[in-house]
Design a protein around this motif. Structure first.
Motif, mmCIF file in Angstrom:
data_model
loop_
_atom_site.group_PDB
_atom_site.id
_atom_site.type_symbol
_atom_site.label_atom_id
_atom_site.label_comp_id
_atom_site.label_asym_id
_atom_site.label_seq_id
_atom_site.Cartn_x
_atom_site.Cartn_y
_atom_site.Cartn_z
ATOM 1 N N ASN A 143 -2.440 7.235 -12.705
ATOM 2 C CA ASN A 143 -3.151 6.157 -12.355
ATOM 3 C C ASN A 143 -2.749 5.500 -10.967
ATOM 4 O O ASN A 143 -1.504 5.355 -10.563
ATOM 5 N N TYR A 198 1.549 3.320 -7.198
ATOM 6 C CA TYR A 198 1.364 4.509 -7.957
ATOM 7 C C TYR A 198 2.093 4.246 -9.443
ATOM 8 O O TYR A 198 3.123 3.861 -9.632
ATOM 9 N N THR A 243 0.854 -1.277 0.016
ATOM 10 C CA THR A 243 0.226 -0.077 -0.017
ATOM 11 C C THR A 243 0.780 1.257 0.007
ATOM 12 O O THR A 243 1.780 1.189 0.733
ATOM 13 N N GLN A 254 -3.676 3.417 -7.619
ATOM 14 C CA GLN A 254 -4.346 2.267 -6.859
ATOM 15 C C GLN A 254 -3.732 2.053 -5.670
ATOM 16 O O GLN A 254 -2.737 1.878 -5.242
ATOM 17 N N SER A 255 -4.532 2.160 -4.447
ATOM 18 C CA SER A 255 -4.100 1.833 -3.267
ATOM 19 C C SER A 255 -5.186 0.888 -2.479
ATOM 20 O O SER A 255 -6.278 0.808 -2.788
ATOM 21 N N LYS A 281 -8.641 1.991 -1.543
ATOM 22 C CA LYS A 281 -9.490 0.872 -0.420
ATOM 23 C C LYS A 281 -8.934 0.667 0.604
ATOM 24 O O LYS A 281 -7.621 0.419 0.923
ATOM 25 N N HIS A 335 -6.666 8.903 -12.330
ATOM 26 C CA HIS A 335 -7.839 7.796 -11.849
ATOM 27 C C HIS A 335 -7.064 7.697 -10.356
ATOM 28 O O HIS A 335 -5.950 6.850 -10.387
ATOM 29 N N GLN A 336 -7.787 7.767 -9.589
ATOM 30 C CA GLN A 336 -7.410 7.396 -7.980
ATOM 31 C C GLN A 336 -8.495 6.557 -7.546
ATOM 32 O O GLN A 336 -9.657 6.722 -7.585
ATOM 33 N N LYS A 337 -7.995 5.607 -6.784
ATOM 34 C CA LYS A 337 -8.911 4.545 -6.312
ATOM 35 C C LYS A 337 -8.243 4.021 -5.170
ATOM 36 O O LYS A 337 -7.087 3.290 -5.306
#
Length: 202
Positions: free
Chosen positions: A77, A11, A8, A79-80, A110, A106-108
């Motif tokens: 982009n 990137y 986590t 993602q985490s 969770k 795009h950032q997501k």
């Protein structure tokens, strides 16, 4: 309940024209638990990959990252995914700056939280007045495994252009007991049913 730690966050930034597009500002309290890896490849387009990995338990973890999209048609982009347990506290703050036209981000993010853990996410999409045709997306989701956990989100948009497509959202909730019951009726025990739902969420 104990699940394996997840990397986590991860990137990836794709650029069309600039050499040093990313600013990393990680801030860590107490123990040094993070590892950062960066690499560059590409001919006309630069691709920069960076992985920030949590190694072992981290009582307090804070990340502050900023991405500048300065070349036209650049893409970011992010993602985490993270699992917080045993009174852990994690804060992630991101800012994506759209400085040129036709860029995408795009950032997501969770988070799964268990056993008095706390998560915080603050993310901003900034669009300069010249950055027309911007496409920006941001979403944060949290799964609260028990009632002792807490998740706070603050999604932000700051837009000065008039021809853009930008959206943000945030949602948090607990496990669906009906879904757990359904999986148990198909042969899984309670613990395995919860872990399957958590893995599906991530």
């Amino acid at each position: 309940m104990s699940l394996p730690k997840l990397n986590t966050p991860t990137y990836e930034l794709k650029l069309s024209s600039i050499k040093e597009p990313v600013k990393y500002r990680p801030f860590l309290v107490k123990e040094e638990k993070l590892m950062m890896i960066a690499s560059e490849t590409g001919d006309e387009k630069n691709i920069i990959n960076s992985v920030v990995e949590t190694v072992g338990a981290c009582t307090f973890n804070k990340l502050d990252l900023e991405f500048d999209l300065e070349g036209e048609r650049s893409e970011c982009n992010l993602q985490s995914a993270s699992f917080l347990d045993n009174n852990e506290h994690q804060e992630i703050k991101t800012r994506v700056n759209h400085f040129s036209p036709n860029c995408k981000s795009h950032q997501k993010v969770k988070n799964v939280l268990n056993a008095e853990s706390k998560g915080v996410y603050q993310g901003k999409i900034f669009v300069k007045d010249v950055a027309q045709k911007t496409d920006g997306y941001q979403l944060s989701k949290a799964l609260l495994v028990d009632e002792t956990t807490e998740f706070n989100a603050k999604p932000e948009l700051e837009i000065y252009a008039d021809d853009v497509k930008c959206s943000h959202g945030s949602a948090s909730g607990s496990l669906d007991e009906d879904s757990i019951f359904y999986l148990m009726s198909r042969g899984l025990n309670y613990k395995d049913a919860k872990e399957l739902l958590i893995n599906g969420f991530l």
